[in-house]
Design a protein around this motif. Sequence first.
Motif, mmCIF file in Angstrom:
data_model
loop_
_atom_site.group_PDB
_atom_site.id
_atom_site.type_symbol
_atom_site.label_atom_id
_atom_site.label_comp_id
_atom_site.label_asym_id
_atom_site.label_seq_id
_atom_site.Cartn_x
_atom_site.Cartn_y
_atom_site.Cartn_z
ATOM 1 N N THR A 176 0.764 -1.222 -0.009
ATOM 2 C CA THR A 176 -0.057 0.091 -0.021
ATOM 3 C C THR A 176 1.044 1.309 0.029
ATOM 4 N N ILE A 177 2.148 1.259 0.705
ATOM 5 C CA ILE A 177 2.875 2.451 0.939
ATOM 6 C C ILE A 177 3.378 2.556 -0.736
ATOM 7 N N LYS A 178 3.999 1.649 -1.474
ATOM 8 C CA LYS A 178 4.469 1.513 -2.582
ATOM 9 C C LYS A 178 3.308 2.172 -3.644
ATOM 10 N N ALA A 179 2.036 1.767 -3.307
ATOM 11 C CA ALA A 179 1.233 2.268 -4.353
ATOM 12 C C ALA A 179 0.790 3.696 -4.161
ATOM 13 N N ILE A 180 0.682 4.075 -3.038
ATOM 14 C CA ILE A 180 0.561 5.483 -2.618
ATOM 15 C C ILE A 180 1.918 6.414 -3.214
ATOM 16 N N ARG A 181 2.805 5.994 -2.885
ATOM 17 C CA ARG A 181 4.040 6.696 -3.553
ATOM 18 C C ARG A 181 4.144 6.848 -4.991
ATOM 19 N N GLU A 182 3.963 5.699 -5.392
ATOM 20 C CA GLU A 182 3.980 5.636 -6.886
ATOM 21 C C GLU A 182 2.499 6.106 -7.931
ATOM 22 N N LYS A 183 1.632 5.782 -7.495
ATOM 23 C CA LYS A 183 0.470 6.246 -8.111
ATOM 24 C C LYS A 183 -0.106 7.656 -7.743
ATOM 25 N N MET A 184 0.174 8.214 -6.474
ATOM 26 C CA MET A 184 -0.215 9.533 -6.233
ATOM 27 C C MET A 184 0.895 10.507 -6.278
ATOM 28 N N GLY A 185 2.088 10.188 -6.465
ATOM 29 C CA GLY A 185 3.093 11.016 -6.407
ATOM 30 C C GLY A 185 3.461 11.444 -5.109
ATOM 31 N N LEU A 186 3.163 10.824 -4.141
ATOM 32 C CA LEU A 186 3.370 11.270 -2.769
ATOM 33 C C LEU A 186 4.346 10.779 -1.960
ATOM 34 N N ASN A 187 5.372 11.508 -1.634
ATOM 35 C CA ASN A 187 6.348 11.237 -0.845
ATOM 36 C C ASN A 187 5.983 10.852 0.678
ATOM 37 N N LEU A 188 5.617 9.465 0.858
ATOM 38 C CA LEU A 188 4.896 9.407 2.056
ATOM 39 C C LEU A 188 5.677 9.112 3.044
ATOM 40 N N LEU A 189 5.613 9.699 4.370
ATOM 41 C CA LEU A 189 6.097 9.424 5.615
ATOM 42 C C LEU A 189 5.441 8.577 6.432
ATOM 43 N N ILE A 190 6.125 7.708 7.129
ATOM 44 C CA ILE A 190 5.555 6.658 8.207
ATOM 45 C C ILE A 190 6.022 7.041 9.610
#
Length: 516
Positions: free
Chosen positions: A296-310
Amino acid sequence: MIVKDNKLSVSELLTRAVELKPDREALYDLQERLTYKQFHERVEKLVANLLELGVKKGDRVGVCLPNWNETPIIFFAVAKVGAIVVPFNPNYRQNEIEYIIENSRPKLLFVCEKVEKNVGLEKLTSNVEVIAVRFEHECTISFDSMLVTSGNHPSNTLPEIDVDNDIFCILYTSGTTGVPKGVMLPHRSIVQSGNTLAASLRCTTDDVFIVPAPLFHIFGIACNLMASVASQAKLLLQEKFQPEQTLQLIEQEKVTIHQGVPTMFVMELNLPNFDQYNLSTLRTGMVGAAPCPPDTIKAIREKMGLNLLISFGISETGTVTITDYEEEEINYLETVGKAIDGVELKIVNEHREILPLGEVGEIACKSAGVMKGYYGMEEQTKKVFDEDGWYYTGDLGSLDEKGYLRFIGRKKEMIIRGGFNIYPQEIEGVLAKHPKVLECAVVGYPNEVLGELVCAVIKLKKGESCTPDEIKEYVKTYIASYKVPSEVVFVEEFPVTASGKIQKGKLKEEMLNLLR
């Protein structure tokens, strides 16, 4: 400009933002747009009214509202007079609301019309002065009438705030393990979390936050509202999370920061028309409140272009850890980051003795941001603190040699099958990779021979079908046989909290009734 001073009170955080960016748009709740100057002016008018009504330092003020502009206005006004915000869900029913009022004994209570429909204001007004927001009722004071005043008040009528000890809010836990407990958070905890998030996300005044998380939850208050004000950024409030509306607003308002619980992101990514939306302005955000599977983290970062922090944190602690803005993939996929400045961490066994690096045990932390205790519950408070001020979270994890925390799950959710410890999050991580699975949760249920067995509860993607045996065979290829679910149950919906987190306690009750 990010305000990094954790010694500011909540109201001083807003004052600083007004001084720096008075004309910057601060709030938009799809009804009205307010600049920081207008936001502050309304806070000041409300402060004058609160003082006139006799609200003083230490008084509790209930706030039972959705994500409207009025909600942060009330929060900051209450903070300025030194009183304590008691926010809670307007969807609560009579017994839930009555419990919170009885426990916190607020001087005032701000409510929306939904509370009148769910409870009836005649009952409430016999115990507390009620202020009606966005509706009128003969038993109440009108919120709009409170904003007519000039807003002038002598500065010497306002108390000094001790940010480390004076309480900003009391947040009631969901009560999955008994009656809800009121978590007392000082100004320092809320401001520190906001500042930490703003700095970690590299926020500027040009950023636009979208807030689907409710403002009666720690995630909404600290990680969104306070982070936005600390950055003098814009806060876009959603009254209720609706995945398609969220994507529409990201495109319309050029949102740069999107934060949420994993469920929210999953629902957005799985919209049939997801690709139709322009999400190019999205820059960063944080996922929190529940574990997020690596895929899910990968999908958010790749499909939404979001540099997601945890991140990791709970109501009682504020923000504890976070990954870096520029982080190695293995760390944001497998850990929840490192302790923020001012936070100490350790992993302990059942005797609260420190465990070696890499071993799984209970996560304990110590910082100025940790709660002051549970309101009116001295014995429960003593159980979670030791004499040196360490707070024991009830969560399981491990620390590596670089200080990264791996989150394993809730201590009470651990399943013991035939003497083997099984951590639900490990199995959930495997299930989340199955191409037909939308959401999943794993709980234990009793067994006379082995003590406990594993039950996997699954919500399938739209249009998909699957069998329990198919799921079991899939899981067998990834983990040891004793961890493979003995039961697989398919559901249409999960019981969730207002913030979108699966209620494991309620789900377990449902499964126990089903599997008897």
